[in-house]
Write a protein that holds these residues in place. Structure first.
Motif, PDB file in Angstrom:
ATOM      1  N   THR A 128       1.216  -1.439  -0.090  1.00  0.00           N
ATOM      2  CA  THR A 128       0.035   0.048   0.129  1.00  0.00           C
ATOM      3  C   THR A 128       1.197   1.502  -0.256  1.00  0.00           C
ATOM      4  O   THR A 128       0.748   2.144  -0.730  1.00  0.00           O
ATOM      5  CB  THR A 128      -0.770  -0.192   1.535  1.00  0.00           C
ATOM      6  N   SER A 257      -5.747   5.858  -0.462  1.00  0.00           N
ATOM      7  CA  SER A 257      -5.295   4.212  -1.062  1.00  0.00           C
ATOM      8  C   SER A 257      -4.810   4.274   0.845  1.00  0.00           C
ATOM      9  O   SER A 257      -4.569   2.717   1.534  1.00  0.00           O
ATOM     10  CB  SER A 257      -4.144   4.381  -1.858  1.00  0.00           C
ATOM     11  N   THR A 260      -6.981   1.646   2.828  1.00  0.00           N
ATOM     12  CA  THR A 260      -7.097   0.425   2.286  1.00  0.00           C
ATOM     13  C   THR A 260      -7.264  -0.487   3.073  1.00  0.00           C
ATOM     14  O   THR A 260      -8.055  -1.012   3.963  1.00  0.00           O
ATOM     15  CB  THR A 260      -6.364   0.660   0.830  1.00  0.00           C
ATOM     16  N   SER A 312      -4.485  -0.824  -4.666  1.00  0.00           N
ATOM     17  CA  SER A 312      -4.148  -0.781  -3.211  1.00  0.00           C
ATOM     18  C   SER A 312      -4.750  -1.497  -2.873  1.00  0.00           C
ATOM     19  O   SER A 312      -4.040  -3.047  -1.886  1.00  0.00           O
ATOM     20  CB  SER A 312      -4.417   0.109  -2.320  1.00  0.00           C
TER      21      SER A 312
END
Length: 390
Positions: A128, A257, A260, A312
């Motif tokens: 990530t 992201s 995530t 991600s």
């Protein structure tokens, strides 16, 4: 290789990929070519990016990925030094093809290094963060290219990229002994051939993730590639620096992201989460259709955030459910990703220059809906226990 060093390398490598994008109208005028032809500068890079990882993934099973990364960065630096001196559009395309052959080697090397080095939650976290670095590279590559063009010249930005890549490459330390971690040695022994590597990719839902990523990046590249033309023609934005600033919506992807891992823990089943984010992705495309800039910019920011959350989720997901070596798994992932980008960087441009923004976005929406269908089908048919992150 220290993880922070890898992240810095990732940022400047993505500078190479995306720096021409906000300059496409400039290249269109300078070389007297159509918007779609100018967009082919991105296509010329993404076609090799789509094909080469299929071979690089298998090749990297037996080679030192850090050595490949170091050499590739040096060669990319050389292409960046040459790029500003090119005087014809055909040679410009050829240089972009060369960069397209080098970039997937670097990207596959970096993702393979992460996949080989980290496991479980650490794999999700570091993948990530790595994707976040690619977002920053894409954003600042576009923003700085536009800014340098407005206040200095676009050639000077390429010299900056070249110096940075060379500096980062020099300090990559290569561990010759034991560069393949123990957890992947058995995998490499078990998959000595391309055929056996492909067989190990036959897992439930894996092809649907790859195909959905194709659709996702087709849509994303189309919007980002022709954004400068949309801003100029539909919103009458003529200043190159201002066009670069609109890409700040892209930066929201980096922030989004980072959510995530939190979202994955809440939803547990990745395909369910992917389905929800794909719905948001489709909705953002619809909201970009009105010719109202505040609405367009908000929708564009939402679009970027949704794209990077999908990315991600999917990148670590394929590493978790695939039994193939990390280099093969990530090589195929990168190939599907940039296959979508290669087509998205050119074909929708033909629609835009002939029929305008609304028709352009409608075509993109249809592709996005197809991607949604793929991940929702995976949610309905896949085994929850197999696809659960925990």
């Amino acid at each position: 290789m220290h993880f922070f060093h890898l992240l810095c390398s990732s940022v400047f490598i993505f500078f190479v990929l995306y720096a021409p994008q906000p300059l496409l109208p400039l290249f269109s005028n300078t070389f007297n070519v159509s918007p779609a032809a100018a967009g082919s500068l991105m296509t010329a890079t993404m076609i090799p990016l789509a094909i080469a990882p299929l071979f690089y993934g298998f090749l990297f099973q037996k080679l030192n990925t850090l050595k490949i990364l170091k050499n590739t960065m040096m060669l990319l630096a050389i292409t960046c030094i040459i790029f500003p001196f090119i005087k014809t559009f055909e040679l410009l395309l050829f240089c972009r093809v060369l960069q397209g052959l080098l970039l997937p080697a670097a990207l596959t090397a970096m993702t393979s290094h992460i996949g080989q080095t980290y496991q479980n939650d650490q794999l999700q976290k570091n993948m990530t963060i790595y994707i976040g670095s690619t977002i920053l590279g894409g954003f600042f590559g576009r923003l700085l290219a536009a800014s340098f063009t407005e206040f200095f010249n676009w050639q000077s930005f390429y010299y900056l990229i070249a110096i940075s890549l060379l500096s980062l490459a020099i300090f990559i330390k290569i561990n010759i002994k034991g560069h393949i971690p123990t957890k992947n040695k058995t995998q490499n022994k078990a998959t000595p051939s391309i055929l056996s590597g492909i067989k190990n990719l036959k897992k439930p839902g894996l092809f649907k993730v790859y195909s959905a990523i194709f659709c996702m990046f087709f849509c994303f590249t189309a919007v980002l590639n022709y954004l400068p033309f949309i801003l100029k023609n539909d919103f009458n934005m003529q200043n190159t620096a201002n066009i670069g600033l609109v890409y700040i919506g892209y930066l929201f992807g980096a922030i989004a992201s980072l959510l995530t891992p939190f979202l994955v823990k809440i939803f547990q089943i990745p395909f369910k989460l992917l389905s929800i984010i794909f719905i948001i992705y489709c909705s953002a495309i619809i909201l970009m259709m009105p010719n109202q800039f505040p609405v367009f910019f908000t929708a564009f920011s939402l679009f970027c955030g949704a794209m990077f959350i999908i990315h991600s989720i999917s990148a670590p997901l394929v590493n978790k459910i695939s039994q193939a070596p990390a280099s093969v798994t990530n090589g195929v992932y990168v190939s599907f990703y940039y296959s979508g980008g290669a087509l998205g960087s050119f074909l929708p441009g033909l629609i835009y220059q002939s029929h305008g923004k609304t028709a352009f976005l409608m075509v993109i929406l249809l592709v996005c809906i197809f991607g949604l269908g793929l991940v929702y089908s995976g949610y309905l048919k896949s085994n929850k226990q197999l696809l659960d992150y925990e």
